[in-house]
Design a protein around this motif. Sequence first.
Motif, mmCIF file in Angstrom:
data_model
loop_
_atom_site.group_PDB
_atom_site.id
_atom_site.type_symbol
_atom_site.label_atom_id
_atom_site.label_comp_id
_atom_site.label_asym_id
_atom_site.label_seq_id
_atom_site.Cartn_x
_atom_site.Cartn_y
_atom_site.Cartn_z
ATOM 1 N N LEU A 84 19.765 16.664 -20.733
ATOM 2 C CA LEU A 84 20.953 16.943 -19.634
ATOM 3 C C LEU A 84 20.436 16.686 -18.165
ATOM 4 N N VAL A 85 21.022 15.533 -17.639
ATOM 5 C CA VAL A 85 20.344 15.249 -16.458
ATOM 6 C C VAL A 85 21.282 15.274 -15.357
ATOM 7 N N GLY A 86 20.865 15.708 -13.984
ATOM 8 C CA GLY A 86 21.783 16.128 -12.976
ATOM 9 C C GLY A 86 21.165 16.396 -11.905
ATOM 10 N N GLU A 87 21.884 16.628 -10.851
ATOM 11 C CA GLU A 87 20.958 16.990 -9.372
ATOM 12 C C GLU A 87 21.246 18.668 -9.305
ATOM 13 N N SER A 88 20.673 19.180 -8.390
ATOM 14 C CA SER A 88 20.780 20.767 -8.371
ATOM 15 C C SER A 88 22.196 20.982 -8.167
ATOM 16 N N GLY A 89 22.557 21.861 -8.537
ATOM 17 C CA GLY A 89 23.949 22.453 -8.358
ATOM 18 C C GLY A 89 25.101 21.526 -9.247
ATOM 19 N N SER A 90 24.524 20.735 -10.274
ATOM 20 C CA SER A 90 25.226 20.226 -11.222
ATOM 21 C C SER A 90 25.633 21.076 -12.359
ATOM 22 N N GLY A 91 25.100 22.258 -12.514
ATOM 23 C CA GLY A 91 25.359 23.114 -13.369
ATOM 24 C C GLY A 91 24.570 23.029 -14.941
ATOM 25 N N LYS A 92 23.420 22.286 -14.715
ATOM 26 C CA LYS A 92 22.765 22.031 -15.964
ATOM 27 C C LYS A 92 21.980 23.561 -16.282
ATOM 28 N N THR A 93 21.457 24.072 -15.278
ATOM 29 C CA THR A 93 20.798 25.304 -15.713
ATOM 30 C C THR A 93 21.774 26.512 -16.072
ATOM 31 N N THR A 94 22.997 26.374 -15.316
ATOM 32 C CA THR A 94 23.875 27.366 -15.875
ATOM 33 C C THR A 94 24.477 27.428 -17.093
ATOM 34 N N LEU A 95 24.550 25.921 -17.682
ATOM 35 C CA LEU A 95 24.741 25.637 -19.146
ATOM 36 C C LEU A 95 23.850 26.280 -20.020
ATOM 37 N N HIS B 102 12.290 8.792 -21.850
ATOM 38 C CA HIS B 102 11.022 8.794 -22.836
ATOM 39 C C HIS B 102 11.174 9.941 -24.160
ATOM 40 N N MET B 103 11.829 10.987 -23.699
ATOM 41 C CA MET B 103 11.826 12.113 -24.602
ATOM 42 C C MET B 103 13.173 12.277 -25.413
ATOM 43 N N ALA B 104 14.294 11.634 -24.829
ATOM 44 C CA ALA B 104 15.666 11.857 -25.613
ATOM 45 C C ALA B 104 16.094 11.012 -26.302
ATOM 46 N N GLU B 105 16.934 11.322 -27.387
ATOM 47 C CA GLU B 105 17.608 10.536 -28.170
ATOM 48 C C GLU B 105 19.029 10.153 -27.485
ATOM 49 N N ARG B 106 19.430 11.263 -27.038
ATOM 50 C CA ARG B 106 20.843 11.155 -26.251
ATOM 51 C C ARG B 106 20.600 11.708 -24.841
ATOM 52 N N VAL B 107 21.349 11.125 -24.127
ATOM 53 C CA VAL B 107 21.288 11.746 -22.766
ATOM 54 C C VAL B 107 23.007 11.989 -22.282
ATOM 55 N N ALA B 108 22.866 13.154 -21.502
ATOM 56 C CA ALA B 108 24.259 13.636 -20.704
ATOM 57 C C ALA B 108 23.984 13.770 -19.196
ATOM 58 N N ILE B 109 25.011 13.146 -18.641
ATOM 59 C CA ILE B 109 24.724 13.154 -17.085
ATOM 60 C C ILE B 109 25.758 14.254 -16.629
ATOM 61 N N MET B 110 25.310 15.083 -15.677
ATOM 62 C CA MET B 110 26.070 15.960 -15.175
ATOM 63 C C MET B 110 26.378 15.859 -13.792
ATOM 64 N N TYR B 111 27.545 16.143 -13.257
ATOM 65 C CA TYR B 111 27.915 16.005 -11.724
ATOM 66 C C TYR B 111 29.009 17.150 -11.585
ATOM 67 N N LEU B 112 28.638 18.103 -10.648
ATOM 68 C CA LEU B 112 29.271 19.246 -10.374
ATOM 69 C C LEU B 112 30.127 19.769 -11.536
ATOM 70 N N GLY B 113 29.507 20.335 -12.608
ATOM 71 C CA GLY B 113 29.868 21.196 -13.730
ATOM 72 C C GLY B 113 30.595 20.459 -14.858
#
Lengths: 364, 322, 308
Positions: free
Chosen positions: A50-61, A227-238
């Motif tokens: 799960l990729v995103g900048e700070s505030g994108s909501g990845k930690t909240t998820l 390198h680590m992931a098979e799938r990637v999800a990009i998050m932006y603003l939740g």
Amino acid sequence: MMRAVLDIQNITVRRRTGNIFARLTSGRAKEITLIEGVSLAIPAGSTLALVGESGSGKTTLAHTVVGLEPFDEGKIVVDGESGEGWNLSWYGRPWQRIRRKIGITFQDAVASLDPRMTVAASIAAPFRIHGIRGRDLRAEAAALLDQVGLARAFLDRYPHQLSGGQARRVSIARAIALKPQLLIADEPTAGLDLSVQGEVLNLLSGLRTRLGLGCLLITHNLPVARHMAERVAIMYLGRIVEAGPATAVFENPAHPYTKALLNARGGSGGKRPAALSGEVPSLAQRPLGCEFSTRCPVAQQRCRIEAPIETTIKAGHQVRCHFPSISTDSQSLWEDSRWLGGRGAVAGRKGARLAVSNIRLAGS
Amino acid sequence: MNAPLLELRRLSVAYETAAGPVRALREVDMTVRKGDIVGIVGESGSGKSTMVSAIMTLLPPKAKVGGQLLFNGTDLNGLSAEERRALRGNGIATISQDPFTAFNPVVPIGKQLVEFQHWRRDLDAAKRWRRAEEMLARCGLSDPALRMRQYPHQLSGGMRQRIAIAAVLLTDPLLLIADEPTTALDATTEMQIIDLLLEARSMVDGAILFVSHDMGLVGTFCDRVVVLYAGELLEIAPVDASFSALRHPYSQALLACDPLHVPLGATTFPTISGHVPDPLAVQRGCAFAERCDRRMPDCAVQVPDLVRFSEGAVARCHRLSA
Amino acid sequence: MAAPPIDTAIIGTTPAPSFRWPAAVGRFLLAICSNWSGTIGLLLVTLIILSAVMPHLFAGQSPTLLKPVERLQTPSWAHLLGTDQLGRDLYARVVYGASTAVEIAVTSVILAACSGLLLGLFAGYGPRLLDSLLLLLCDALVSLPMIFCALAVVALIGASLGGLIMIIVVFTMPSYFRVVRSQVLVLRGAEYVKAARAMGASPLFIMFRHLIPNLLGTLLVLMAMDIPAVIALESGLSFLGQGVPPPTPNWGGILSDGYTYIRQAPHVIIAGGLPIIVATLGFTFLGEALRDVLDPRSASRRPGGGRP
């Protein structure tokens, strides 16, 4: 299709702001949406980044998945089980069984260990919490330390006596204590020296294969995700703006934000497209229409009015954009960008050098 | 060749502790000339923050400083507190990792920017205000007139860093130290700030020291890189984006560790095994010897000399001196 | 840069000594005595506690024996601190007064700390409404003038030890409550508490395993520093004649007597003030030493290696 170890269906997290007096005086409850309509699935034994900048909501998820944060809509299914009322981020028996299946490591590993507990006590905590008796907890803790590559002597250390990398290992040991099916790793390399980052990542991928863990990897570091992931999800603003197999997302990014992220790390004086203008808007002032429209280089009138819906451009590759680029010329963008050494796997190390040398500074 | 602006001659910094002296910096030699843009790279414990504090003469009083630290010809180590303060005002300026701490939270930005120019006696308040506003505009801030009236907490991290850069440029520094200026920022904002710093290079009539743990950024931004390890200078090399001039095994290993440079399809990430040597331990041999995969028997017993390859390219390694 | 140069393979440190009570207590005492103020504190507190438990060891004379002939004598070998207006030996009264003081101070401080801890935990970790309610209650309590309330209670139920302790507990509890509550509010946001919650820990587990151990240091220090305040308070109430009923020897009573005869016999007021000063110093020093020792970060700090 393998069974999903984690299946997040259309999760929305809102939070009311202001205290009770502010709410009464302003006459309306202000709500901000932290996460909007996020769906994800992680098949057993596979890794999703799960990729995103700070505030994108990845930690909240991540916090929502482990029940630290209540959610307002949607459903979370862990290994086929979804406790009714799992929404309550409070303690209770029905959810304990689900919680045992999830291990989580936090961004700040040192802070995630109680300063007054020894390493042994911290690692044994999951056993105590879940009332598992009749085991020698110290021996269990020693065995777990062994799994993460730390010597027994660490059992009696306190967190402040650990280096960043060692604390990270201890928190991983605690996360895998109850043999979970899913490991959530929140920024596993944050704050670590480069020479240690590799060790932690190698440990994670080793454990993943050895224990057959499904893994939710939260990171802002694109090469790590690649390198680590098979799938990637990009998050932006939740919201998840793009998701798909790692190769597809990195080599044929369809969303302008994904492209911008890829370019950001491939910064080169002359050839690099201009950096994104502006900054991530505040959650309280979520743009109308598409979240990214305020910074998007290709935004049209439509983007500012109408929120795009998720569309599938290839098998398993979804994007949330009115004007995704599905053209093949994104391949050239990939080659320009330095961040993975260009030219794909074939060129290997030499390729990396070559691509890197492309970006000599215009001014220097 | 112009005269050196900043010259470190066998600069050492040690701290006396209960368990013995901790040598944070060991006999570092370095020369920075006007117009140079030098990157300083090192991991935690490398001594790079000690070096920055030493140059800014902000070391704690208990630190024992040896060697010389010449700035514009004067040895900073021998200065009185008064002289040091004067120098910090308009000689050396820094951009820190967290620009929020650089500003007073209860004073509007504009007022602070005016105060930063107190040493410009030739300007009156109105001119200083105008100069600050122009500088904000040059640093890419939208609506500078509004920003001048705002308070630090009303601005985002990226904007604060822009203002910090503007504030520093207002003082016309001879030496600008950027200490991890983008570490606290997001990837997309980071690139904006790097772009701004690239522009700022032309506005600084002096030299820039760019302290970072990110080799990639140093490659984008600097002409030369100084690699520090365990308080010791291991290498100075000219850099371009390819880093082809890096000779020292540690520099090369560090570069390889960046996930950016890991080849696709690799199953493991490269690491540097072992640990930074105990700063309390007496040094015998090369500081990096224990972790080096190209060590020779000599490495563990004899401290290698600094080998000079060309102007601005030195390395400290037995392999290279052979 | 506190990174100790240790990892996976070989560790040079000796294994931590196994936990045995005598050894642990010994280490603890040794740590307290590592600086002079801790040593003095421990010494004075030990002295006070000993004289409270076994006063007859320190004072040969009875504290209540009246010898009107010897009233208001200045200090001499027969009467180390002189005698009071009824001819009682002041030294004996000071020594025996320790047991009253310690009994009241220790009991009320422990009770206040426990109730403050409990309420603080509920307020800090429980629902927000409860928090607001308890906070309001404590604020209201603090706003009441203590001495007047004490006088009112004494007037209602008469002077007694139990009543005195109750008054002191009610009025010192809010300070514990506030400290505990604000600490809990900080701690509940700590990453390790979040980690425990994510693992499924119950609120009770979090309170007993994480919150209380992390609060205990602060609380103990607060208690140690509060004891002299409570002794002074009790003395104050006794001084006003609302404290411990006579003839039980107590320090405030001596002070109060001394006040009456301050012109003829100033030594009486000194004899009353001295133990209060000694107790205040002793418990404060001990409290400060405790604060340092109870923090594991200070107990086993590695020498050097810290980045300036």
